[in-house]
Design an enzyme around this catalytic site. Structure first.
Site, short mmCIF file in Angstrom:
data_model
loop_
_atom_site.label_atom_id
_atom_site.label_comp_id
_atom_site.label_asym_id
_atom_site.label_seq_id
_atom_site.Cartn_x
_atom_site.Cartn_y
_atom_site.Cartn_z
N LYS A 208 0.37 8.05 4.73
CA LYS A 208 -0.18 6.59 4.35
C LYS A 208 -1.06 6.27 5.26
O LYS A 208 -1.49 5.07 6.06
CB LYS A 208 1.08 5.84 4.32
N ARG B 174 16.44 -1.24 -1.12
CA ARG B 174 15.20 -1.41 -2.07
C ARG B 174 15.80 -1.80 -3.76
O ARG B 174 16.28 -1.56 -4.00
CB ARG B 174 14.37 0.03 -1.77
N PRO C 174 0.88 -1.03 0.02
CA PRO C 174 -0.08 -0.13 -0.04
C PRO C 174 1.19 1.64 0.40
O PRO C 174 1.43 1.66 1.56
CB PRO C 174 -0.77 -0.27 1.27
N GLU C 175 0.52 2.16 -1.05
CA GLU C 175 1.55 3.02 -1.07
C GLU C 175 0.09 4.40 -1.33
O GLU C 175 -0.74 3.59 -0.70
CB GLU C 175 2.11 3.48 -2.08
#
Length: 308
Positions: free
Chosen positions: A72, A298, A2-3
């Site tokens: 978020k 990342r 979820p972003e």
DNA sequence: TATATTGTTACACC
DNA sequence: TGGTGTAACAATAT
């Protein structure tokens, strides 16, 4: 994962579905996911049964007024002098089950975006908190990794919430202009542009997926140092932030791993990714093979030909 | 079984 | 002091 677009999807759906519903009972199966007060949960393992009881007690009998978000973070505005905050982190899910709908569909969900994922009934083994409403409907909070959390904060303490004090601008607001973006980047001159996009102090809501997509459309490599970008390139990056996030919202988010909407269905933004998750596949623009590299620990994917 | 996964924080270094 | 880079952390599926 979820972003902003995924969180916005959940917020929009929950706001519509939960508004006006009254909490009859709260059940907590994983104590460490709930806490009280404005501070970041530091000793999350020390959450006591007393905290859990207090958490449930504070919410029981409350009506949901609205659901919104900041970055978020989900914000459940309930009647009375308190607010519930929620963060989905990597694998959090909110599933709403209407009493009538549940009967009709048999309430079976495939909560991973994979054909091989099993159909499950809720609550599942990953359901950690359940809200039972007075009208018989139910809200499930699931989290495979248990990194997400729910927090009850007194309204008068909301100004002390650490996240809100440190969060940068909301990318979709009108006030998020190129000037605001460029100003925030002045403090982050020497880092790769991708990490700057993911820095919550620069702008909130952008994670691994959308930073990759924004940079693809801006034709800028993710590893370019911020201060190496020409004004035109920086403007191109800024210019892609809103449209890419809006596209994500339009398709109800990317269900890359575990993200599901509040009815258990997947978002379809994943079908519209140009680079994220497309390592070793042909670039949709030029056919060149998409490559990936590690930035700040990342994975980052990009087209080595179209992004310079 | 070792590894990958992500948002966020902690910390050492300059 | 504060920007930067790296590691750590949460827990699980594969």
């Amino acid at each position: 994962m979820p972003e902003l677009p995924e969180v916005q999807t959940v917020v929009t759906e929950l706001n519509k579905k939960l508004k006006g519903r009254k909490i009859k009972r709260v059940a907590v199966f994983a104590a460490k996911l709930v806490s009280l007060g404005p501070n970041t949960v530091s000793n999350i393992r020390d959450v006591t049964q007393k905290t859990v009881d207090q958490f449930c007690k504070l919410l029981t009998g409350r009506k949901i007024v609205s659901v919104s978000r900041r970055g978020k973070m989900l914000i459940f505005n309930v009647d009375g002098p308190l607010t519930m905050l929620a963060h989905l982190k990597m694998t959090g899910q909110f599933i709403f089950e209407d009493k009538i709908l549940a009967k009709k569909t048999g309430s079976q969900y495939r909560l991973l975006n994979k054909p091989t994922a099993p159909l499950v009934k809720l609550p599942s083994k990953h359901t950690h908190v359940v809200f039972y409403f007075t009208d018989g409907s139910t809200l499930y909070f699931n989290d495979i990794r248990k990194f997400g959390y729910l927090r009850v904060v007194l309204d008068k303490e909301m100004g002390d919430v650490k996240e809100f004090r440190e969060y940068g601008p909301e990318p979709l607001e009108k006030s998020f202009t190129f000037e605001v973006f460029a100003e925030a980047l002045k403090k982050r001159k020497a880092i790769p542009i991708k990490l700057a996009l993911m820095d919550t102090k620069v702008v909130v809501g952008i994670g691994n997926i959308y930073s990759d997509e924004i940079l693809y459309h801006a034709h800028v490599r993710p590893d370019r140092r911020v201060d190496s970008l020409k004004p035109k390139e920086l403007k191109a990056v800024f210019g892609q932030i809103k449209p890419v996030l809006q596209t994500g919202i339009k398709y109800k988010g990317s269900s890359v791993g575990d993200f599901v909407r509040t009815d258990g269905k997947w978002g379809s933004m994943g079908k519209h990714h140009f680079v994220y998750g497309r390592k070793k596949q042909a670039c949709l623009g030029c056919g060149t093979m998409i490559v990936s590299m590690k930035l700040g620990g990342r994975t980052s994917s990009f087209c080595p030909r179209e992004q310079v």
